[in-house]
Design a protein around this motif. Structure first.
Motif, PDB file in Angstrom:
ATOM      1  N   ASP A  97       0.810  -1.216   0.000  1.00  0.00           N
ATOM      2  CA  ASP A  97       0.000   0.000   0.000  1.00  0.00           C
ATOM      3  C   ASP A  97       0.844   1.265   0.000  1.00  0.00           C
ATOM      4  OD1 ASP A  97      -3.039  -0.888   0.717  1.00  0.00           O
ATOM      5  OD2 ASP A  97      -1.604  -2.244   1.620  1.00  0.00           O
ATOM      6  N   ASP A  98       2.096   1.142   0.459  1.00  0.00           N
ATOM      7  CA  ASP A  98       2.970   2.312   0.504  1.00  0.00           C
ATOM      8  C   ASP A  98       4.412   1.814   0.552  1.00  0.00           C
ATOM      9  OD1 ASP A  98       3.866   4.905   0.614  1.00  0.00           O
ATOM     10  OD2 ASP A  98       2.691   5.472   2.376  1.00  0.00           O
ATOM     11  N   TYR A  99       5.362   2.715   0.223  1.00  0.00           N
ATOM     12  CA  TYR A  99       6.778   2.349   0.182  1.00  0.00           C
ATOM     13  C   TYR A  99       7.585   3.494   0.780  1.00  0.00           C
ATOM     14  CZ  TYR A  99      10.957   0.018  -1.735  1.00  0.00           C
ATOM     15  OH  TYR A  99      12.151  -0.650  -1.888  1.00  0.00           O
ATOM     16  N   LEU A 100       8.343   3.172   1.808  1.00  0.00           N
ATOM     17  CA  LEU A 100       9.149   4.182   2.498  1.00  0.00           C
ATOM     18  C   LEU A 100      10.604   3.746   2.432  1.00  0.00           C
ATOM     19  CD1 LEU A 100       8.686   6.810   4.029  1.00  0.00           C
ATOM     20  CD2 LEU A 100       8.378   5.473   6.121  1.00  0.00           C
ATOM     21  N   ALA A 101      11.443   4.546   1.741  1.00  0.00           N
ATOM     22  CA  ALA A 101      12.848   4.192   1.559  1.00  0.00           C
ATOM     23  C   ALA A 101      13.676   4.625   2.771  1.00  0.00           C
ATOM     24  CB  ALA A 101      13.392   4.837   0.289  1.00  0.00           C
ATOM     25  N   LYS A 102      14.499   3.718   3.265  1.00  0.00           N
ATOM     26  CA  LYS A 102      15.405   4.039   4.375  1.00  0.00           C
ATOM     27  C   LYS A 102      16.594   4.835   3.847  1.00  0.00           C
ATOM     28  CE  LYS A 102      14.530  -0.418   6.692  1.00  0.00           C
ATOM     29  NZ  LYS A 102      15.151  -1.721   7.027  1.00  0.00           N
ATOM     30  N   PRO A 103      17.168   5.708   4.670  1.00  0.00           N
ATOM     31  CA  PRO A 103      16.718   6.094   6.025  1.00  0.00           C
ATOM     32  C   PRO A 103      15.576   7.099   5.943  1.00  0.00           C
ATOM     33  CG  PRO A 103      18.690   7.310   5.458  1.00  0.00           C
ATOM     34  CD  PRO A 103      18.421   6.382   4.301  1.00  0.00           C
TER      35      PRO A 103
END
Length: 223
Positions: A97-103
């Motif tokens: 549903d969503d994508y959060l790239a580190k950091p």
């Protein structure tokens, strides 16, 4: 409280996120092993959202995402150092549903969790299972488009069976996860309500098509 199941093999990051999210009334249960996480998700349907890393031992996160999206009704946020556009596109295509790239700032993760859950709440909570249609918000179950006349206990039990279609539910599990069943006679209570439901859905107890008895265990729903 929002309940999160997280699959993250970086212990330090997992602890940091767990502590931070707790400040926002978000509880986290983390698994470093994706196989154990999938086993937990199969047993426990009370999680609100999954946070999933992609670089994992035993199973690639994309495969985990695909499996969860196919088999479970839970939104998925990818939390990964793999920031390539291809990874993002594939993850979203297979069900994330969503994508959060580190950091990233943990506060952004809080905002993403809240946003995904808001979107989910706006979706109609209707589950179609063969001839049956479950509308949790409308508190109705239809068979072939016709509403069934169910008591609260019957609705609750039939809803549970539909939502866990193909999975054997023990009597203990049913009693532990319902509020309308009478605990006075434990096993007998479940059996009596199953019998009433079968009559209302036209399921022959001697040769059932929908609610299948699994000897020594409990019941499962087929549709």
């Amino acid at each position: 409280m929002i309940k999160v199941i997280m699959i993250e093999d970086d212990k330090e990051l997992a602890e940091l996120l767990t502590q931070y999210l707790a400040k926002f009334n978000i509880s986290v249960k983390n698994f470093e092993d994706p196989v154990k996480a999938l086993q937990e998700l199969e047993k426990n349907k009370n999680y609100d959202i999954m946070i999933l890393d992609l670089s994992l031992p035993q199973m690639d996160g994309i495969e985990v995402c695909k499996k969860v999206a196919k088999e479970e009704d839970i939104p998925i946020i990818i939390s990964s150092a793999r920031s390539d556009d291809t990874d993002k596109i594939v993850a979203l295509e297979v069900g994330a549903d969503d994508y959060l790239a580190k950091p990233y700032n943990p506060r952004e993760l809080v905002a993403r969790i809240q946003a995904v859950l808001r979107r989910k709440e706006k979706k109609p909570k209707t589950i179609v299972c063969g001839e049956f249609e479950l509308d949790e918000e409308g508190f109705t179950i239809k068979k072939n488009g016709e509403p069934l006349n169910l008591t609260s206990a019957e609705f609750e039990l039939l809803s549970m069976l539909i939502k866990n279609k193909g999975r054997v539910l023990t009597r203990d599990y049913i009693l532990d996860n319902t509020i309308h069943l009478n605990y006075d006679s434990i096993d007998r209570t479940v059996d009596v309500i199953i019998g009433r439901i079968r009559k209302k859905i036209g399921d022959d107890p001697k040769n059932p098509k929908y609610i299948i008895s699994v000897r020594g265990l409990g019941y499962k729903f087929e549709c």
